[in-house]
Enzyme design. Sequence first.
Site, PDB file in Angstrom:
ATOM      1  N   ARG A  60       0.814  -1.219   0.000  1.00  0.00           N
ATOM      2  CA  ARG A  60       0.000   0.000   0.000  1.00  0.00           C
ATOM      3  C   ARG A  60       0.846   1.268   0.000  1.00  0.00           C
ATOM      4  O   ARG A  60       0.690   2.159  -0.826  1.00  0.00           O
ATOM      5  CB  ARG A  60      -0.893  -0.028   1.243  1.00  0.00           C
ATOM      6  CG  ARG A  60      -1.780   1.167   1.439  1.00  0.00           C
ATOM      7  CD  ARG A  60      -2.198   1.223   2.903  1.00  0.00           C
ATOM      8  NE  ARG A  60      -2.765  -0.059   3.322  1.00  0.00           N
ATOM      9  CZ  ARG A  60      -4.052  -0.258   3.559  1.00  0.00           C
ATOM     10  NH1 ARG A  60      -4.909   0.724   3.420  1.00  0.00           N
ATOM     11  NH2 ARG A  60      -4.489  -1.435   3.924  1.00  0.00           N
ATOM     12  N   THR A  61       1.797   1.359   0.934  1.00  0.00           N
ATOM     13  CA  THR A  61       2.601   2.577   1.029  1.00  0.00           C
ATOM     14  C   THR A  61       3.547   2.711  -0.161  1.00  0.00           C
ATOM     15  O   THR A  61       3.751   3.798  -0.699  1.00  0.00           O
ATOM     16  CB  THR A  61       3.400   2.572   2.342  1.00  0.00           C
ATOM     17  OG1 THR A  61       2.509   2.415   3.424  1.00  0.00           O
ATOM     18  CG2 THR A  61       4.172   3.873   2.509  1.00  0.00           C
ATOM     19  N   LYS A  88      19.503 -10.655   0.833  1.00  0.00           N
ATOM     20  CA  LYS A  88      20.618 -11.592   0.971  1.00  0.00           C
ATOM     21  C   LYS A  88      21.622 -11.111   2.006  1.00  0.00           C
ATOM     22  O   LYS A  88      22.711 -11.627   2.111  1.00  0.00           O
ATOM     23  CB  LYS A  88      21.318 -11.787  -0.380  1.00  0.00           C
ATOM     24  CG  LYS A  88      20.448 -12.497  -1.387  1.00  0.00           C
ATOM     25  CD  LYS A  88      21.220 -12.910  -2.626  1.00  0.00           C
ATOM     26  CE  LYS A  88      20.270 -13.461  -3.686  1.00  0.00           C
ATOM     27  NZ  LYS A  88      19.853 -12.455  -4.682  1.00  0.00           N
ATOM     28  N   ARG A 110      11.414   2.320   3.952  1.00  0.00           N
ATOM     29  CA  ARG A 110      10.640   1.682   5.018  1.00  0.00           C
ATOM     30  C   ARG A 110      11.493   0.543   5.563  1.00  0.00           C
ATOM     31  O   ARG A 110      12.028  -0.270   4.814  1.00  0.00           O
ATOM     32  CB  ARG A 110       9.316   1.127   4.501  1.00  0.00           C
ATOM     33  CG  ARG A 110       8.722   0.168   5.552  1.00  0.00           C
ATOM     34  CD  ARG A 110       7.303  -0.143   5.323  1.00  0.00           C
ATOM     35  NE  ARG A 110       6.486   0.999   5.664  1.00  0.00           N
ATOM     36  CZ  ARG A 110       5.179   0.946   5.861  1.00  0.00           C
ATOM     37  NH1 ARG A 110       4.563  -0.193   5.747  1.00  0.00           N
ATOM     38  NH2 ARG A 110       4.506   2.015   6.143  1.00  0.00           N
ATOM     39  N   HIS A 138       6.190   7.565  11.177  1.00  0.00           N
ATOM     40  CA  HIS A 138       5.691   7.381   9.810  1.00  0.00           C
ATOM     41  C   HIS A 138       5.122   8.748   9.421  1.00  0.00           C
ATOM     42  O   HIS A 138       3.913   8.961   9.405  1.00  0.00           O
ATOM     43  CB  HIS A 138       4.606   6.313   9.814  1.00  0.00           C
ATOM     44  CG  HIS A 138       4.221   5.801   8.454  1.00  0.00           C
ATOM     45  ND1 HIS A 138       4.712   6.304   7.276  1.00  0.00           N
ATOM     46  CD2 HIS A 138       3.367   4.808   8.102  1.00  0.00           C
ATOM     47  CE1 HIS A 138       4.193   5.643   6.249  1.00  0.00           C
ATOM     48  NE2 HIS A 138       3.365   4.738   6.722  1.00  0.00           N
TER      49      HIS A 138
END
Lengths: 309, 428, 194
Positions: A60-61, A88, A110, A138
């Site tokens: 969504r973001t 990784k 994020r 946020h």
Amino acid sequence: MTPPLKLKHLLSAGDLNRDEATLVLDTATEMAATAGREVKKLPTLRGRTVVNLFYEDSTRTRISFEAAAKRLSADVINFSAKGSSVSKGESLKDTALTLQAMGADAVVIRHSASGAPHRLAHWIDGTVINAGDGTHEHPTQALLDAYTIRSRHGRIEGLKVAIVGDVLHSRVARSNVALLHTLGAHVTLVAPPTLLPVGAVAWPVDLGFDLDAVLPTADVVMMLRVQRERMTDSFFPSEREYARRYGLDADRVRSLPSHAIVMHPGPMNRGMEIAPEVADSARSTIVEQVANGVSVRMAVLYLMLGGSR
Amino acid sequence: MTTFLIRGARIVDGDPTDLIIRDGVIAETGPNLTGGPGAEVIDADGLVALPGLVDLHTHLREPGREDAETVESGSRAAALGGYTAVCAMANTSPVADTAGVVEQVWRLGRTAGLVDVQPIGAVTVGLGGEQLAELGAMADSAAQVRIFSDDGHCVADPRLMRRALEYVRAFDGVIAQHAEEPRLTDGAQMHEGITSARLGLPGWPAVAEEAIIARDVLLAEHVGARLHVCHVSTAGSVEILRWAKARGIAVTAEVTPHHLLLTDTRADGYDPVFKVNPPLRTGADVDALQAALVDGVIDVVATDHAPHAVQDKECEWPYARPGMLGLETALSVVWLAVGHRLGWDGVAERLSRAPARIAGLTEHGHDPAPGRAATFTLVDPAARWTVDPAGLASRSRNTPYAGLDLPVRVVATFLRGEPTVVDGKAVR
Amino acid sequence: MAYPAADSPDPIDAVSGKTIISSADLARIVDRIAHQILEKTDGARDTMLLGIPTRGVPLARRLASRIRSFESVEVPVGALDVTLYRDDLRLRGARAVGPTDLPRGGVDARRVILVDDVLFSGRTIRAALDALADLGRPRIVQLAVLVDRGHRELPIRADYVGKNIPTSVDESVRVLLAETDGIDEIRITGKEPS
């Protein structure tokens, strides 16, 4: 002419003063107007590169930022956690150096670690925009929440906002507390005592354990997502008890003033913190919060990248 | 062995005097001495001679993490900090829970020859907190272990802690506890308080330390054992220690230099160089710790020197390993924090005499005097220096004092008459 | 409609600069442009005036008002903000975005007269043309300006010019309007040596 937004990075909602926050909201209003046009694109950020660096899964973001950047004609590159060198085990620092070499003008990050955007800002020249770091902040979520409140109520100053739920683990709550306070709203946090941080006594908010006491005078009720896993950590004894004491069900909604709105940053636990019929009601802003997210993120990208360095 | 004539040094807070170092001992002290032919003269005008500092709590990382530090590089850092003996914590890889590993560390220390390295033995096998390690074997080994610690981890099981306290009485050992109730610090990243709430980092509450200290002093009293508490970090812990000592409980306690100076607001900006266990706490805690060190409720300063490789510190805060360098900056930071309240005699007591007594290191912790081993350090109280992480002798760079201007410089260090540091530089 | 704060690089100082057009003359110039519009568009049918913020907007309103009083024709007025289309964004900080308000029915197939206070390099008008292109397809686009001060950097010209004022590049032409600045006036200021 001095640029109206002096920030190099947007790491915390507290980075914005009242004028700057208002500027973002006003700019978002103009950006929203372009969404209704046939040609939704603006040439403003042509030639700029925006990288979405998403260590946490969040369709969504990420899509919201991607849409915002593309509508401003920026080039968008997505680094997501799955299936890339990021997963990784490449360190954040090495990833940062790669982005730097690519000439990223902005990195939207994020990450599950609080403070990761701060570290990233140390290692790249570009602008860092925090799209959610651990349990810290946020900021663009708080901006779109404020935009939503303003568009429904016409103002923010003086409004009574109740933020309900797992404040302890919520970056959305922290950013909203900071931004709403900056914009002159009056915030009350409601949660079981186990889900309020010890340090919240220093925040510019009222604290409460009783949801029913707060609802009759609330202009805005913002429900936070509560993870079921918190039960195994003894933050509360059962889903049933949590829903009964802190869930926004149809009965509780009736005790709200008629003009009050119900918000939720998503994704929702229907039946836990919010009853399905409440989420779908006319008071609920949940769907428009998503649309507003694109406009607000366009405003942030424009104000931070649109000018000279 | 070279004979040294040291001119005009003040022994602790005495008047300036000369010292002659010959055959490993202090042969003579007094005014206007002559060293004889072949004696090397050191002009110590303005300098203070302290008994060699003794660190009860150092991590030398060898065996296992030689990329971060070795016994040799750590010894060098110690000597440059004015230390002549360090106690090396057991959380190496493999863990120092057998005679074999502690003897290996002991031998590495002798080979490096810059400080006396006294290995600390683990309390439990593998630091697992479940089964006692062979404490007696370690005590009988060439390393002659007397201090036992699971540092890094708390001996959380009260029954096991009781057994350990009792068992080491047989050879006059002491358990050094890392006081941290693990169930209260699950996932913790920094002190739990106003700053952690703002930064969105899970908190490490003071009570997790205080609850263990309270329990352990009562256990020590009950079984008649000695107890040593590592890195005390809270005002509440200080009060518990004060109460325990007033009752005559045989407890000693240490504080790190960083806990005497830095607070949790350093975590702003999320630079993991400030991440440490126990965490930096509030100004009120710093004040209480300083006062406790001055009045003796806290017996010693111990560095908890914790080197970490670059990749363990240049990353996101939650992924970083906790710990700070400390050996080379300890004396300066202590002087900055409490020097004027402690004076040089207090510094000698807290950084040399008392730690030597607690560790049972009889050759250390004696003020320079005729007949004593020439194990001392010469420091310049008037000098200042700026901390450059790249300029430190440690293999690692994780000092929280980078760029800071500090008082007091170590000019020379002697270990049984042999110089290990001359003119502020290690001899090898 | 509230006008956003005046967007000038220097603070408006009552005593700086030389007044070259007074309030009365300014009104006459506006009247003349209104007449010219009526003449060239054969009565201003199917026409809209889009002011470029900040001062283009009150100017557009005044023109509509004069046109109404001369010939009882209602010419719709709107605003077209061009900030997001400017080509000099990277040379300065990101500026606040002004309002874009189109009259009902949009711009498709109509005559759009862009209205601005000063025509200089032409870059603002180029940005306006790009903005307009994203909003629809006008039948014809014209430009009305109060002042043309020369020094074009692009091939842009105005259809309706209130006053031609030759200037040197380092001078500054300032249009002040009652709606935004409390007074009607046009001033020239010389650039101060730095």
